[in-house]
Design a protein around this motif. Structure first.
Motif, short mmCIF file in Angstrom:
data_model
loop_
_atom_site.label_atom_id
_atom_site.label_comp_id
_atom_site.label_asym_id
_atom_site.label_seq_id
_atom_site.Cartn_x
_atom_site.Cartn_y
_atom_site.Cartn_z
N ILE A 172 -30.92 42.73 10.96
CA ILE A 172 -30.79 42.95 9.52
C ILE A 172 -32.16 42.76 8.89
N VAL A 173 -32.59 43.75 8.12
CA VAL A 173 -33.85 43.66 7.39
C VAL A 173 -33.52 43.64 5.91
N ILE A 174 -33.71 42.49 5.27
CA ILE A 174 -33.48 42.38 3.83
C ILE A 174 -34.82 42.63 3.13
N VAL A 175 -34.83 43.58 2.23
CA VAL A 175 -36.06 43.90 1.51
C VAL A 175 -35.88 43.51 0.05
N ASP A 176 -36.53 42.43 -0.35
CA ASP A 176 -36.48 42.06 -1.76
C ASP A 176 -37.50 42.89 -2.53
N ASP A 177 -37.00 43.59 -3.53
CA ASP A 177 -37.82 44.56 -4.26
C ASP A 177 -38.32 43.97 -5.58
N GLY A 178 -39.03 42.85 -5.47
CA GLY A 178 -39.61 42.24 -6.67
C GLY A 178 -38.58 41.60 -7.58
N SER A 179 -37.56 40.96 -7.02
CA SER A 179 -36.51 40.34 -7.84
C SER A 179 -37.05 39.23 -8.72
N THR A 180 -36.35 39.01 -9.84
CA THR A 180 -36.75 37.96 -10.78
C THR A 180 -35.63 36.95 -11.01
N ASP A 181 -34.52 37.05 -10.24
CA ASP A 181 -33.37 36.18 -10.48
C ASP A 181 -33.18 35.13 -9.39
N GLY A 182 -34.16 34.99 -8.50
CA GLY A 182 -34.03 34.04 -7.41
C GLY A 182 -33.67 34.69 -6.08
N SER A 183 -33.38 35.99 -6.09
CA SER A 183 -33.02 36.69 -4.85
C SER A 183 -34.14 36.61 -3.82
N ARG A 184 -35.37 36.64 -4.27
CA ARG A 184 -36.51 36.61 -3.36
C ARG A 184 -36.47 35.36 -2.47
N ASP A 185 -36.26 34.19 -3.08
CA ASP A 185 -36.22 32.94 -2.31
C ASP A 185 -35.00 32.92 -1.40
N VAL A 186 -33.89 33.47 -1.86
CA VAL A 186 -32.68 33.51 -1.04
C VAL A 186 -32.90 34.38 0.19
N CYS A 187 -33.53 35.53 0.00
CA CYS A 187 -33.80 36.44 1.13
C CYS A 187 -34.71 35.76 2.16
N ALA A 188 -35.73 35.07 1.67
CA ALA A 188 -36.63 34.36 2.58
C ALA A 188 -35.89 33.27 3.34
N SER A 189 -35.00 32.55 2.67
CA SER A 189 -34.23 31.48 3.31
C SER A 189 -33.28 32.03 4.37
N LEU A 190 -32.65 33.17 4.07
CA LEU A 190 -31.76 33.78 5.04
C LEU A 190 -32.51 34.18 6.31
N ALA A 191 -33.71 34.71 6.14
CA ALA A 191 -34.51 35.10 7.30
C ALA A 191 -34.91 33.89 8.13
N LEU A 192 -35.27 32.80 7.47
CA LEU A 192 -35.63 31.58 8.20
C LEU A 192 -34.43 31.02 8.97
N ARG A 193 -33.29 31.06 8.34
CA ARG A 193 -32.09 30.47 8.95
C ARG A 193 -31.58 31.28 10.14
N TYR A 194 -31.64 32.62 10.01
CA TYR A 194 -31.02 33.47 11.04
C TYR A 194 -32.03 34.25 11.87
N SER A 195 -33.29 33.88 11.82
CA SER A 195 -34.29 34.53 12.66
C SER A 195 -33.93 34.35 14.13
N PRO A 196 -34.16 35.35 14.98
CA PRO A 196 -34.84 36.63 14.72
C PRO A 196 -33.91 37.77 14.32
#
Length: 282
Positions: A74-98
Motif C-alpha cells: 500500500i502506497v499512501i500519498v499525502d497530497d499536502g494535507s492540512t488536517d493532520g492526515s500527513r502525520d497519520v500517513c507517516a505513522s501508518l507507514a512506520l507501523r506497517y512497514s514494509p
C-alpha cells in the motif's frame, strides 16, 4: 460536433433505461485489445491511496486494505494535507512497514500528481488506485485482481450503482452521466462511470501516461488505457455517502476542466478522421 452532442444525448437516455447494457447494444464497435497475453497464476499488486485532508477515514481505509491477501503493498500519498492526515500517513507507514509506504508531498498538487508519485514508489505489476474517502468498500479491491490475473493488459474501473440516487447530489449524477457518455464515444467502449474512485491497470501503462493539467486524472487513465489497447472491464460497486469530510471536487471548475479535456480529444478524433489521416488520437 452536432453529431457528437446528439450521440451523447442518446447515450445518456439509453443508460437510464438499461445501465447494464453491453457495448454492442450501445452501438460501439469493438476495438481490438492487446491479445496473446497468457493468464498468470499470481501477479503482484500495489494499492495507491491518494489522500488530501482525509484524517477521518484514511486509517480505517488502510486497515481494511491490509486484510486483503491480494495486496502486496500500500502506497499512501499525502497530497499536502492540512488536517493532520500527513502525520497519520507517516505513522501508518512506520507501523506497517514494509507493507505500507508513505509519500509526503510538500504541497497540494491534485490527485493526478499524487497517483503518479505513488507509482514511482512501487515495482509491482499492477497498481490499483483507491480513494481514501471510504465511499466505496475496500473489499472490492479483491474483485479487481482476478481480471488482471486473467490478462495483465486490462483496465478495471469501478462503476457506481443505482445507489447513487440517494448518495450523490442530482447535479453531480447528471454531470457524471454526460461525461461518461462523451468519454464512451471517444474511446468507443462502454463507460458508465468515468469518475469512480477505484481503477486498476498495469503499472507500466500508468508510468507511460503523460499527465494532463487536470488535477483529478480519471480521464487521463481512461484515455491512456484506450491508447495502449487495454481490455476494459467495468466492476459494479456500491456507493455510499462519505462517513467523514467533504468532497474536494469543485463542480463548475472541475466540469470546465473535464469538458476541455474531452473537447480536445474530440477535435483530435475529428482530425484523425480526415482523409489521409489514420490511427487513434494520441
Amino acid at each position: 460536433m452536432e453529431g457528437t452532442i446528439r450521440s451523447i444525448t442518446n447515450h445518456v437516455r439509453d443508460c437510464r433505461r438499461d445501465p447494464e447494457r453491453s457495448d454492442s447494444a450501445a452501438g460501439f464497435s469493438e476495438i481490438p485489445h492487446l491479445g496473446g497475453v497468457p493468464s498468470r497464476d499470481s501477479i503482484s499488486c500495489s494499492v495507491i491511496i491518494p489522500c488530501f485532508n482525509e484524517v477521518g477515514t484514511v486509517v480505517e481505509c488502510v486497515h481494511r486494505i491490509l486484510t486483503l491477501p491480494e495486496v502486496n503493498c500500500i502506497v499512501i500519498v499525502d497530497d499536502g494535507s492540512t488536517d493532520g492526515s500527513r502525520d497519520v500517513c507517516a505513522s501508518l507507514a512506520l507501523r506497517y512497514s514494509p507493507r505500507v509506504t508513505s509519500v509526503l508531498l510538500p504541497e497540494n498538487g491534485g490527485k493526478n500528481a499524487a497517483v503518479h508519485a505513488g507509482a514511482l514508489h512501487t515495482s509491482d505489476d499492477v497498481v490499483i488506485i483507491f480513494d481514501a474517502d471510504l465511499t466505496i468498500d475496500p473489499a472490492y479491491i479483491g474483485d479487481v485482481v482476478p481480471h488482471l490475473r486473467h490478462n495483465l493488459n486490462t483496465f478495471v474501473f469501478g462503476t457506481r450503482s443505482a445507489a447513487l440516487a440517494g448518495s450523490m447530489a442530482p447535479i453531480r449524477r447528471v454531470g457524471n452521466r454526460v461525461f461518461a457518455a462523451w468519454v464512451s464515444i471517444l474511446v468507443r467502449r462502454r463507460i458508465a462511470d468515468a469518475f469512480c474512485g477505484l481503477k486498476a491497470m498495469p503499472r507500466s501503462t500508468l508510468l507511460a501516461t503523460e499527465p494532463s493539467g487536470c488535477r483529478w486524472g480519471d480521464l487521463d487513465l481512461i484515455f491512456a488505457a484506450a491508447n495502449h489497447g487495454l481490455r476494459f472491464v467495468a466492476l459494479p460497486v456500491e456507493y455510499r455517502r462519505r462517513p467523514s469530510g467533504a468532497s474536494k471536487m469543485k463542480l463548475l471548475r472541475s466540469a470546465s476542466t473535464f469538458g476541455a479535456i474531452c473537447l480536445q480529444r474530440t477535435l483530435q478524433s475529428m482530425r484523425q478522421a480526415l482523409p489521409g489521416r489514420g490511427g487513434h488520437p494520441a
